[in-house]
Design a protein around this motif. Structure first.
Motif, PDB file in Angstrom:
ATOM      1  N   SER A   1       0.832  -1.201   0.000  1.00  0.00           N
ATOM      2  CA  SER A   1       0.000   0.000   0.000  1.00  0.00           C
ATOM      3  C   SER A   1       0.867   1.252   0.000  1.00  0.00           C
ATOM      4  O   SER A   1       2.063   1.200   0.303  1.00  0.00           O
ATOM      5  CB  SER A   1      -0.891   0.001   1.240  1.00  0.00           C
ATOM      6  OG  SER A   1      -0.077   0.023   2.398  1.00  0.00           O
ATOM      7  N   ALA A   2       0.238   2.371  -0.343  1.00  0.00           N
ATOM      8  CA  ALA A   2       0.956   3.645  -0.328  1.00  0.00           C
ATOM      9  C   ALA A   2       0.015   4.754   0.103  1.00  0.00           C
ATOM     10  O   ALA A   2      -1.207   4.638  -0.007  1.00  0.00           O
ATOM     11  CB  ALA A   2       1.513   3.961  -1.722  1.00  0.00           C
TER      12      ALA A   2
ATOM     13  N   PHE B   1     -10.759  -7.241   3.408  1.00  0.00           N
ATOM     14  CA  PHE B   1     -12.022  -6.729   2.861  1.00  0.00           C
ATOM     15  C   PHE B   1     -11.815  -6.213   1.434  1.00  0.00           C
ATOM     16  O   PHE B   1     -12.578  -6.540   0.520  1.00  0.00           O
ATOM     17  CB  PHE B   1     -12.571  -5.606   3.757  1.00  0.00           C
ATOM     18  CG  PHE B   1     -13.846  -5.014   3.231  1.00  0.00           C
ATOM     19  CD1 PHE B   1     -15.078  -5.557   3.585  1.00  0.00           C
ATOM     20  CD2 PHE B   1     -13.826  -3.923   2.367  1.00  0.00           C
ATOM     21  CE1 PHE B   1     -16.261  -5.029   3.090  1.00  0.00           C
ATOM     22  CE2 PHE B   1     -15.002  -3.387   1.859  1.00  0.00           C
ATOM     23  CZ  PHE B   1     -16.227  -3.938   2.224  1.00  0.00           C
ATOM     24  N   ALA B   2     -10.783  -5.390   1.260  1.00  0.00           N
ATOM     25  CA  ALA B   2     -10.551  -4.767  -0.052  1.00  0.00           C
ATOM     26  C   ALA B   2     -10.273  -5.835  -1.114  1.00  0.00           C
ATOM     27  O   ALA B   2     -10.804  -5.760  -2.227  1.00  0.00           O
ATOM     28  CB  ALA B   2      -9.391  -3.776   0.029  1.00  0.00           C
TER      29      ALA B   2
ATOM     30  N   GLU C   1      -4.577  -5.363   8.269  1.00  0.00           N
ATOM     31  CA  GLU C   1      -4.891  -6.712   7.790  1.00  0.00           C
ATOM     32  C   GLU C   1      -6.401  -6.844   7.493  1.00  0.00           C
ATOM     33  O   GLU C   1      -6.802  -7.448   6.499  1.00  0.00           O
ATOM     34  CB  GLU C   1      -4.441  -7.698   8.875  1.00  0.00           C
ATOM     35  CG  GLU C   1      -4.317  -9.120   8.427  1.00  0.00           C
ATOM     36  CD  GLU C   1      -3.593  -9.299   7.104  1.00  0.00           C
ATOM     37  OE1 GLU C   1      -2.585  -8.593   6.836  1.00  0.00           O
ATOM     38  OE2 GLU C   1      -4.041 -10.154   6.326  1.00  0.00           O
ATOM     39  N   GLU C   2      -7.196  -6.241   8.360  1.00  0.00           N
ATOM     40  CA  GLU C   2      -8.652  -6.319   8.198  1.00  0.00           C
ATOM     41  C   GLU C   2      -9.110  -5.561   6.943  1.00  0.00           C
ATOM     42  O   GLU C   2      -9.921  -6.043   6.158  1.00  0.00           O
ATOM     43  CB  GLU C   2      -9.303  -5.711   9.447  1.00  0.00           C
ATOM     44  CG  GLU C   2     -10.782  -5.907   9.543  1.00  0.00           C
ATOM     45  CD  GLU C   2     -11.382  -5.059  10.676  1.00  0.00           C
ATOM     46  OE1 GLU C   2     -12.604  -5.000  10.765  1.00  0.00           O
ATOM     47  OE2 GLU C   2     -10.605  -4.448  11.446  1.00  0.00           O
TER      48      GLU C   2
ATOM     49  N   SER D   1       5.307   4.109   1.866  1.00  0.00           N
ATOM     50  CA  SER D   1       4.818   2.734   1.733  1.00  0.00           C
ATOM     51  C   SER D   1       5.510   1.865   2.764  1.00  0.00           C
ATOM     52  O   SER D   1       6.701   2.052   2.987  1.00  0.00           O
ATOM     53  CB  SER D   1       5.177   2.149   0.369  1.00  0.00           C
ATOM     54  OG  SER D   1       4.542   2.829  -0.656  1.00  0.00           O
ATOM     55  N   PRO D   2       4.814   0.895   3.339  1.00  0.00           N
ATOM     56  CA  PRO D   2       3.365   0.750   3.301  1.00  0.00           C
ATOM     57  C   PRO D   2       2.722   1.716   4.277  1.00  0.00           C
ATOM     58  O   PRO D   2       3.424   2.320   5.081  1.00  0.00           O
ATOM     59  CB  PRO D   2       3.160  -0.702   3.755  1.00  0.00           C
ATOM     60  CG  PRO D   2       4.337  -1.029   4.611  1.00  0.00           C
ATOM     61  CD  PRO D   2       5.478  -0.166   4.131  1.00  0.00           C
ATOM     62  N   THR D   3       1.397   1.881   4.210  1.00  0.00           N
ATOM     63  CA  THR D   3       0.747   2.753   5.185  1.00  0.00           C
ATOM     64  C   THR D   3       0.088   1.909   6.276  1.00  0.00           C
ATOM     65  O   THR D   3      -0.615   0.932   5.973  1.00  0.00           O
ATOM     66  CB  THR D   3      -0.275   3.715   4.529  1.00  0.00           C
ATOM     67  OG1 THR D   3      -1.123   4.217   5.559  1.00  0.00           O
ATOM     68  CG2 THR D   3      -1.125   3.044   3.476  1.00  0.00           C
TER      69      THR D   3
END
Ligand code: AMP
Ligand code: GLY
Length: 418
Positions: free
Chosen positions: A210-211, A245-246, A240-241, A233-235
């Motif tokens: 992620s960024a 979901f994403a 984890e949750e 990165s990462p943010t």
């Protein structure tokens, strides 16, 4: 040796060239139009990024083995389709798949049809109808030009007056040209924003780390919107949750939806997410690597980029597992004084030869003349560093920013502070 042409001229394209140069496959790199920093790694060719016919002709004449189309405009214009018609291997989505970015109305329609979480919305192609709608709508609303508008076609409106002015600017005065022949008017959402870039071969999707982008010009998210003043990165907000979901409710569904619609997506799909109180929702899709997200993400990528892009093109991305370096990366953008407003070009840059060896300076807007570098754009450099922790990466990035000088240089001092 394989010949690769990278289309584009910013920090993202410099990061792509930098990453491809580390491939175990020896590659001869070209970049059109490129910039001063890119010219160290690739032969720059003077063809505008959106010149589809010019680019295809040159790639054919010079027998390119692969063309990596990085920016939004040529993708929206069908450069990948044109390359393929000419028998040239190309990385990036075709025009139909790229519409997920080039038409906000299309992307919203797709999300609605396939139950992908996003802000509630209406689409208008008639200015008067849009004006009547905002008159009665609950504020705030977000008014968006349908097409590509250099990231400037999104207006957040707190009052009906502002919303009417936004509709008038976009649809009636045509401030963004044809991009404004339709508008999307959507519900205003709140929450932190996270960017996730993902390789996709039409069937399989492999998300990268992620960024977090910083779109406003000044510290504390003050000032005007820009193309992006820095990333990390990462943010930690992408927990984890949120990830689970994403991946299930957004990424997989988007890939399946595009395939179902007969527009399988091959390339990099960029998810702009907002973590709202009701859960993650899609703010926007881009059909390409983000700039400057790409710079901090590629800094952490272990895989050989050449292997990954070929797996994408050949539809065997399921064979690839992405691997990431432990730690964090921070990219601080140094911009010209005045950016995102008007600014001077041609200012000498010094100190580039004094930066630490393990820091990457991705050039966004520079030119090289007689061995010296000069500013040549609004965003000039992306100083990108890695560290075991975000704090360490941040310190290293800023220690090197301090070594680079050009008159009027402007940068945020809070990239990487949570
Ligand atoms: P976009 O180009 O659609 O990502 O919009 C640019 C920026 O506008 C986003 O990064 C958000 O900060 C903001 N934005 C867009 N849509 C919304 C929305 N529905 N609610 C709140 N902010 C939004
Ligand atoms: N950094 C956001 C973008 O590339 O659109």
């Amino acid at each position: 040796m394989k010949k690769v042409l990278i289309v584009g001229s910013g920090g993202r394209e410099h990061a792509i060239a930098w990453k491809l140069k580390q491939s175990k496959e020896p590659l001869e790199l070209y970049c059109a139009p490129g910039n001063g920093g890119i010219s160290e790694l690739a032969a720059c060719v003077d063809i505008a990024a959106a010149d589809v016919a010019g680019m295809v002709g040159w790639a054919q004449e010079n027998a390119m083995d692969l063309v990596f189309v990085a920016p939004d405009d040529p993708l929206a214009l069908g450069m990948v389709d044109a390359m393929k018609r000419a028998g040239i291997r190309a990385f990036g989505p075709d025009k139909a798949a790229a519409e997920i970015e080039s038409s906000k109305a299309y992307s919203k329609w797709l999300m609605k049809k396939y139950g992908i979480p996003t802000a509630a919305f209406e689409v208008f192609s008639d200015g008067q109808a849009a004006l009547a709608y905002v008159e009665a709508a609950q504020m705030p609303v977000v008014v968006k030009a349908d097409g590509l508008a250099l990231g400037k076609g999104v207006l957040i409106c707190d009052t009906a007056e502002q919303a009417k002015a936004a509709v008038t600017e976009i649809m009636i005065e045509k401030k963004f040209g044809e991009a404004g022949s339709r508008v999307v008017i959507e519900e205003f959402m709140t929450g932190p924003e996270v960017s996730v870039l993902a390789f996709c071969d039409g069937k399989t999707i492999r998300p990268m780390v992620s960024a977090q982008d910083h779109k406003r010009a000044c510290d504390g998210d003050a000032g005007l919107n820009t193309g992006g003043m820095g990333t990390f990165s990462p943010t930690p907000k992408y927990t984890e949750e949120v990830r689970a979901f994403a991946e299930r409710e957004i990424f997989e569904k988007t890939v399946d939806a595009l395939r179902e619609e007969g527009r399988p997506f091959s390339g990099v799909l960029f998810f702009g997410l907002m973590l709202t109180p009701e859960g993650p929702k899609v703010l926007e899709y881009n059909a390409r690597l983000g700039d400057p997200e790409c710079q901090s993400v590629f800094m952490l990528m272990e895989n050989d980029l050449w292997d990954v892009i070929n797996a994408v093109i050949d539809g065997r991305l399921h064979e690839i597992e992405l691997r990431w370096k432990k730690g964090s990366a921070v990219c601080v953008v140094m911009a010209s004084g005045g950016y995102p407003g008007s600014y001077e070009k041609g200012i000498a840059i010094t100190g580039l030869d004094t930066v630490d060896g393990d820091v990457a300076i991705f050039h966004a807007g520079t030119k090289k003349e007689n061995g010296r570098y000069y500013t040549n754009g609004g965003r000039v450099l992306g100083v990108t560093a890695m560290g075991e922790t975000m704090e360490a990466a941040r310190e290293k990035a800023y220690a090197n920013v301090a070594k680079i000088k050009f008159e009027g240089a402007h940068y945020r001092t809070d990239i990487g502070i949570k």
